[in-house]
Design a protein around this motif. Sequence first.
Motif, short mmCIF file in Angstrom:
data_model
loop_
_atom_site.label_atom_id
_atom_site.label_comp_id
_atom_site.label_asym_id
_atom_site.label_seq_id
_atom_site.Cartn_x
_atom_site.Cartn_y
_atom_site.Cartn_z
N GLU A 28 44.14 54.72 -1.41
CA GLU A 28 43.15 55.71 -1.01
C GLU A 28 41.85 55.57 -1.79
OE1 GLU A 28 45.47 57.58 -4.37
OE2 GLU A 28 45.93 56.36 -2.59
N LEU A 29 41.93 55.15 -3.05
CA LEU A 29 40.74 55.00 -3.88
C LEU A 29 39.92 53.78 -3.45
CD1 LEU A 29 42.33 55.77 -7.36
CD2 LEU A 29 41.21 57.36 -5.77
N ASP A 30 40.60 52.75 -2.98
CA ASP A 30 39.90 51.56 -2.51
C ASP A 30 39.24 51.78 -1.14
OD1 ASP A 30 40.60 50.05 -4.76
OD2 ASP A 30 42.52 49.49 -3.89
N LEU A 31 39.79 52.70 -0.36
CA LEU A 31 39.23 52.99 0.96
C LEU A 31 38.15 54.07 0.90
CD1 LEU A 31 42.50 53.14 3.11
CD2 LEU A 31 40.88 51.23 2.96
N GLU A 67 36.51 49.56 17.09
CA GLU A 67 36.76 50.91 17.57
C GLU A 67 36.29 51.98 16.58
OE1 GLU A 67 40.73 51.60 18.84
OE2 GLU A 67 40.86 49.77 20.02
N GLN A 68 35.74 51.54 15.45
CA GLN A 68 35.36 52.45 14.35
C GLN A 68 36.53 53.39 14.04
OE1 GLN A 68 31.32 54.06 15.41
NE2 GLN A 68 30.78 52.94 13.55
N ARG A 69 37.64 52.76 13.72
CA ARG A 69 38.86 53.51 13.44
C ARG A 69 39.50 52.97 12.17
NH1 ARG A 69 44.73 52.86 16.35
NH2 ARG A 69 45.66 54.81 15.64
N LEU A 70 39.89 53.88 11.28
CA LEU A 70 40.66 53.53 10.10
C LEU A 70 42.06 54.08 10.29
CD1 LEU A 70 41.04 52.51 7.17
CD2 LEU A 70 40.25 54.76 6.40
N VAL A 86 41.44 63.77 -0.27
CA VAL A 86 41.10 62.41 0.16
C VAL A 86 40.54 62.42 1.58
CG1 VAL A 86 42.04 60.15 0.74
CG2 VAL A 86 42.77 61.28 -1.37
N LEU A 87 41.23 63.09 2.48
CA LEU A 87 40.80 63.11 3.88
C LEU A 87 39.48 63.86 4.05
CD1 LEU A 87 44.29 63.76 5.54
CD2 LEU A 87 43.04 61.59 5.38
N ALA A 88 39.29 64.92 3.25
CA ALA A 88 38.05 65.69 3.34
C ALA A 88 36.86 64.86 2.87
CB ALA A 88 38.16 66.96 2.50
N VAL A 89 37.05 64.08 1.81
CA VAL A 89 35.97 63.23 1.30
C VAL A 89 35.70 62.09 2.28
CG1 VAL A 89 35.31 61.64 -0.54
CG2 VAL A 89 36.36 63.84 -1.11
N MET A 90 36.75 61.53 2.85
CA MET A 90 36.57 60.45 3.83
C MET A 90 35.77 60.91 5.04
SD MET A 90 40.12 58.30 4.06
CE MET A 90 40.44 56.94 2.93
N ALA A 91 35.87 62.18 5.39
CA ALA A 91 35.09 62.69 6.51
C ALA A 91 33.59 62.54 6.26
CB ALA A 91 35.44 64.16 6.78
N HIS A 92 33.21 62.48 4.98
CA HIS A 92 31.80 62.30 4.62
C HIS A 92 31.45 60.83 4.42
CE1 HIS A 92 30.74 66.58 3.84
NE2 HIS A 92 32.03 66.68 3.57
N ILE A 99 39.60 58.68 11.55
CA ILE A 99 40.54 58.45 10.46
C ILE A 99 41.92 58.89 10.92
CG2 ILE A 99 41.04 58.85 8.03
CD1 ILE A 99 38.32 57.59 8.45
N ASP A 100 42.84 57.93 11.04
CA ASP A 100 44.19 58.23 11.51
C ASP A 100 45.21 57.88 10.43
OD1 ASP A 100 43.41 59.13 14.02
OD2 ASP A 100 43.53 57.14 14.91
#
Length: 235
Positions: A28-31, A67-70, A86-92, A99-100
Amino acid sequence: MGSRAHYVVKKDGSWARRYSQFGGYAMELDLLPGPQAATRFALGQRSVEWWISELECEGAALIDHDEQRLLWQSGCDNDAAYQAAVLAVMAHTWPGWRIDWAHGGLGDILDALGEQRRRWESRRSSQGDTGAQDDRPERAAATSAPDSLRGLRDLVEKFGSHQEMDQATQAISLLLRVTGALTTLGEQSGLRVQTLVDNSFAHRPMDLTEEEHAAAQAAFDAVRRRYESRGAHSE
């Protein structure tokens, strides 16, 4: 030993497969910093022509630029508040991307690529394929405000530590540099040199630009403000 991980980068209809012996520890930290940084990091890992067993894979990510999909999975779902952060930060940091969560681990990524799966090694078959989805991502979204802030604090601390090269990694990096220098000298002397040490021995911190660091910090701040606001409204 280690925490095995696969990375797949898909772009312009083709995909590249990478592997890290230790990538599952901090997938998660690398992504987290976003698609460009994550892609750069993923492609810097070890290129392989095989898949490890689904049951041995502790982290997996498909970065699909077409597809701009992770699509990804790691052990961070063991802590619902941390995963929610993690998911909240990835939204930014992944704006415009879908994000799936890969409920079936590496198997879901193999399915997305059209790769054949060894069903007897699948995560779903080992847990019993009941057709019910794992509810941990949904539980992550339902954490309380205080616990959400705790999860975010843990994430910020781990992300900061992850960017620092520890002494062990420094030693391994030095070994790799010395090995490279010796390989060059051997080849210049007409010797055929085979190097058996590669980056699977050292899961190095990703090299972020100043802009990527700033974007990650801005995302942390935005999520913190949202959590604090939610806590104030619940009082």
